[in-house]
Design an enzyme around this catalytic site. Sequence first.
Site, PDB file in Angstrom:
ATOM      1  N   GLU A   1       1.764  -2.038  -6.478  1.00  0.00           N
ATOM      2  CA  GLU A   1       2.855  -1.137  -6.116  1.00  0.00           C
ATOM      3  C   GLU A   1       3.149  -0.075  -7.180  1.00  0.00           C
ATOM      4  OE1 GLU A   1       3.591  -0.885  -3.273  1.00  0.00           O
ATOM      5  OE2 GLU A   1       3.175  -2.816  -2.328  1.00  0.00           O
TER       6      GLU A   1
ATOM      7  N   GLU B   1       0.095  -1.137   4.166  1.00  0.00           N
ATOM      8  CA  GLU B   1      -1.237  -0.599   3.920  1.00  0.00           C
ATOM      9  C   GLU B   1      -2.404  -1.391   4.509  1.00  0.00           C
ATOM     10  OE1 GLU B   1       0.838  -1.841   1.543  1.00  0.00           O
ATOM     11  OE2 GLU B   1      -0.219  -3.146   0.148  1.00  0.00           O
ATOM     12  N   ASN B   2      -2.206  -2.166   5.582  1.00  0.00           N
ATOM     13  CA  ASN B   2      -3.310  -2.951   6.140  1.00  0.00           C
ATOM     14  C   ASN B   2      -4.605  -2.141   6.113  1.00  0.00           C
ATOM     15  OD1 ASN B   2      -1.158  -4.759   7.165  1.00  0.00           O
ATOM     16  ND2 ASN B   2      -0.801  -3.032   8.537  1.00  0.00           N
TER      17      ASN B   2
ATOM     18  N   HIS C   1      -3.278   2.589  -1.660  1.00  0.00           N
ATOM     19  CA  HIS C   1      -3.410   1.126  -1.637  1.00  0.00           C
ATOM     20  C   HIS C   1      -4.790   0.685  -1.136  1.00  0.00           C
ATOM     21  CE1 HIS C   1       0.350  -0.676  -2.758  1.00  0.00           C
ATOM     22  NE2 HIS C   1       1.065  -0.124  -1.811  1.00  0.00           N
TER      23      HIS C   1
ATOM     24  N   GLU D   1       2.458  -8.817   4.954  1.00  0.00           N
ATOM     25  CA  GLU D   1       2.843  -8.917   3.548  1.00  0.00           C
ATOM     26  C   GLU D   1       4.334  -9.263   3.471  1.00  0.00           C
ATOM     27  OE1 GLU D   1       2.480  -5.426   1.029  1.00  0.00           O
ATOM     28  OE2 GLU D   1       2.099  -6.683  -0.702  1.00  0.00           O
TER      29      GLU D   1
ATOM     30  N   GLY E   1       8.910   0.717   5.014  1.00  0.00           N
ATOM     31  CA  GLY E   1       8.604   2.099   5.353  1.00  0.00           C
ATOM     32  C   GLY E   1       7.223   2.176   5.977  1.00  0.00           C
ATOM     33  N   ALA E   2       6.287   1.422   5.386  1.00  0.00           N
ATOM     34  CA  ALA E   2       4.922   1.398   5.883  1.00  0.00           C
ATOM     35  C   ALA E   2       4.176   0.238   5.246  1.00  0.00           C
ATOM     36  CB  ALA E   2       4.212   2.708   5.547  1.00  0.00           C
TER      37      ALA E   2
ATOM     38  N   GLU F   1       0.363   4.776   0.872  1.00  0.00           N
ATOM     39  CA  GLU F   1      -0.371   3.721   1.587  1.00  0.00           C
ATOM     40  C   GLU F   1      -1.886   3.906   1.468  1.00  0.00           C
ATOM     41  OE1 GLU F   1       1.334   1.285   2.448  1.00  0.00           O
ATOM     42  OE2 GLU F   1       3.287   2.264   2.324  1.00  0.00           O
TER      43      GLU F   1
HETATM   44 ZN   LIG Z   1       3.109  -0.106  -1.470  1.00  0.00          ZN
END
Ligand SMILES: [Zn+2]
Length: 1013
Positions: A464, A408-409, A445, A271, A405-406, A442
């Site tokens: 988001e 969400e795959n 998401h 992303e 930070g992370a 995450e």
């Molecule tokens: Zn996010």
Amino acid sequence: MSWHRIPDHENSEEDETIMMTSVGEDDTTAHLLREDASVVHRRELITNINNMSLRRRLREGMRSRPSLSTLSKRAKEERKYKYSLVSVLVIGICLIMMVNIGLGYRKCESTNEEMYHPPEIHKLKQCIDSATGLPFPWQNYRLPTNLLPEDYHIFLHPNLTLQKYTAQVAINFSADKTTDYVILHSRGHTFKRVQLGFQNSKEKHLVKQTLHCSNNEMVAFKFGQVLNQGQNYQIVLDFYGNLTFSLGGFYLSKYKRNNGKEVVIGTTQFESLDARAAFPCFDEPAFKANFSLSMVREPSFKTLFNMPIESTNDYEGGLKIDNFGSTVKMSTYLVAFIVSDFQNVSNVTAGGVEVSIYSSPDKISETEFALKMACDVLDAYENLFNIPFPLPKMDLVAVPDFAAGAMENWGLVTYRETALLYNPATSSIKDQEWVATVIAHELSHQWFGNLVTMEWWNDLWLNEGFASYMEYYGVDMIHPKWKFFADFSATTVTAAMTQDSSQFTHALSFPVTDSRKVDEMFDSISYNKGASIIMMLKDFIGDEFFDGVRDYLMKHAYGNAENQDLVAAVAARDTDNNGDIQVIKAMINAWTTLAGVPIVKVTLKDNKVSVEQSRFMYPDGSQNLPETGLWHIPLTYVTNISPQKATRKLLTQKSSSFDVPKVEWIKFNHNRVGYYRVAYDKGMWNMLINQLSQDHEVFSASDRVSLISDAFVAARVGNLNYQDAFRFASYLQSEKDYAPLILATTHLGYIDEMLKVGLKEEQRRMYEKYVTYIFTPLYYELAWKNKTSLSRMQLKLQSTIVSLMCSYKYEPCLTTAYAKFRNWKENNVLIEAEYMTTVFQSAIHHNLVEDWDFMWNAFVNTTDALLSNKLLSSIGMTTNLQKIIFLQEEMLKGENIRSQSASSLIVSLTSNMVGGSLTWRFVKQHWDEIVKLHPVASFAMRSIVLHCLTTILDEGEIVGAEAFFKSKGIDDMQYVKRTLEKVRINIQWFKQHASVIGKWLKQNENSWHSDRP
Ligand SMILES: [Zn+2]
């Protein structure tokens, strides 16, 4: 995706860059940057922001393994650098002298405003294939919609040592219209063979013509065969790609084992626009398809993908190949794969999903908290949304080098180590909250974003905004005792309003027409304003809000949605509030399509309240007030007659009035659930201030947050004089709640910051005395007390108050903190996690080179990501010129300082005026190298520019900065405009208020004592 931050820091800065869970009002940006770098401080929840959307990232490797040509280039650079070093030293010394003798520093700086880099314009040009000179057959930024992908099979054979991979991707697709070309996104690939076939037929056509459009990162293939409408095809592409340490696409990350051995792994971050860097694809969120993968690996490594492994076979050369099952239908940016030596712990949720936490082997003991949190929150979300998680497994992986930070795959969420690993011995309460928050964000998401995806990046807030709201909701469901929602208004709402108070903000739903604009969408508006609007709507609509959201998720599952789809679903469920779908539709439409934050001006005369709405902006000296529309504002208010039960009114007109009974005070925007500011008249402020001084707890903590924000903002824009604002602030001596306190310290910090940048040293000294006077009682109540005797909120407050008092140079605080540092340095006694950053910064304040060297060595040698963050953000605050220059060089080398930490280093370097000036100069000189690591619109770059410019308070320097941005072709970008606007706002503030505050400080100085009670 979620942002990165340094969780241990006090106070926040909440420039627009703020991400989740930050605090502070616009003001704060500055606040962080206390001059004496040395000083400990309160840079709260954030900043270290890092880049997120990594598009167009480095096409060549980063500097971890420089090639010969890079080395020779670097040697040249170093010579140039040494030359500039001399001038830099001169400026630095000059600066220090001027600080000391109280002069402005501009003259010194201006003599050195030399060479900018040659202009580099990024305007979109016509796409021409550079090899043939032929026009590219498609000139739009977005792909044609004549071909629709159905599924991809990806084969990857990575070689982590040689830093490259061999690959094949086979895409089945159908033709919706007849066409000559197959046009895909692709970046940095070398094609070996491309052929077109028919699904269910052996007929094959080799490619006849290949054209590239580098501007739009597209490739067009023409075959000896027209693709006919209604037919199904398969394109098979054999290609090579490079692996670099670029933090985007398919990239390398390395870490050190406890035994000193260095290990390199391969991982992904797609992303927003980086799937195309890993494999050619239809890289837009609406082109959903099924993906499967086969990946070759060393026998000692393992591979991960969105789905579980179906089979493993031997492969040539003693290698293995893992074959994974096909995903559900999803967008390209959610595909992920990893090849590593990581280990895992696993558990199965009540819903039957296998959850695993992966980390490097030495850190596997720190995964327990994440595993429990992930299992619990996944179950809770399944119940809340009433839609089961559709994949058989959910992996959460701690990646040593990670920009955001992370991410969400779907089924394979990747994290920074600090956002997933938790060690009760070395992590603070805020570190733990951060892990819980990011997991909740995450995993939400998986529904908001993965199951239902925005049609295009203009509606990124649908992803988001929801995830930023759900991070509170999710943590609150699993850990209700943490009372996590209590921080929402001080952190998320505040951060949203900050960016939204600029004339260069944007609406939640906003047109996005090129890749830089996609990057810019990952900002405080999409995240924090999105979450704030959801909070307000949920409060206004009630429980039916989630019913509407469930309908939205069900209706668009495995598909894409636009803003209007959400509006329609929620409005349809709102039966009792208004009974009229059009009312709620108009309301949501206004909030999602109007830019800016409204302010409601309230006046009370006799028993009549008049209210009037307008758009709020800080004055920047210009008259450019953009046109605005009308918001539908859910007004609420409480009074002394009914202090906890709010009366509600919907304000849909510009102004209105209504009667109230005779009251002693009236407070609007109950619990600050509404997304608007309030401007009270003078009489109303007096009533509120009187009540606060008598008994502040009549107001809820969230109402105090709201009053603090409205009072200090009113003072900043001249609607409340600062004497009254300080009269208001005297109640803070009795405040013992976390959320109001962090917001108050942020606002107080703005004044300190301005005095610092304006070189008002004498006033600043008095101001430090004033602030420490306010907080002395709380300091002695909590500081350094044993953990076990305090509640969770007191523990959060404890580290906040210690950090604050040390940052304002309160001597008893600095002495205790430095003693802890010495004990760590000399006797290896562990520093409590809650104080770690403060303790390191007290050593910086102490200013001994040997202490600095000790911390640097500890930074280089530690494998602990939290410790490493806390050390780096402290050593960057030095005022030692040699050390500043050393850190800048190290940042460019990228060997000891990971590129994910570059922006946080720059943030700490700009914390004092010496480092600030040198660092802005350094950033300009090395601009081209820095934007290779962090694209110009990335979160990291936005943060770097903001922090460098916040050390400016001079019209002439703004002109210089503008010329620089123009030379780089980025003067049209919104964040650049916002940053320059912010500097102008600061200049206006300084002109209007600095001397008034100076006088007030002088008059009152003798009444402040900070002795132990
Ligand atoms: Zn996010």
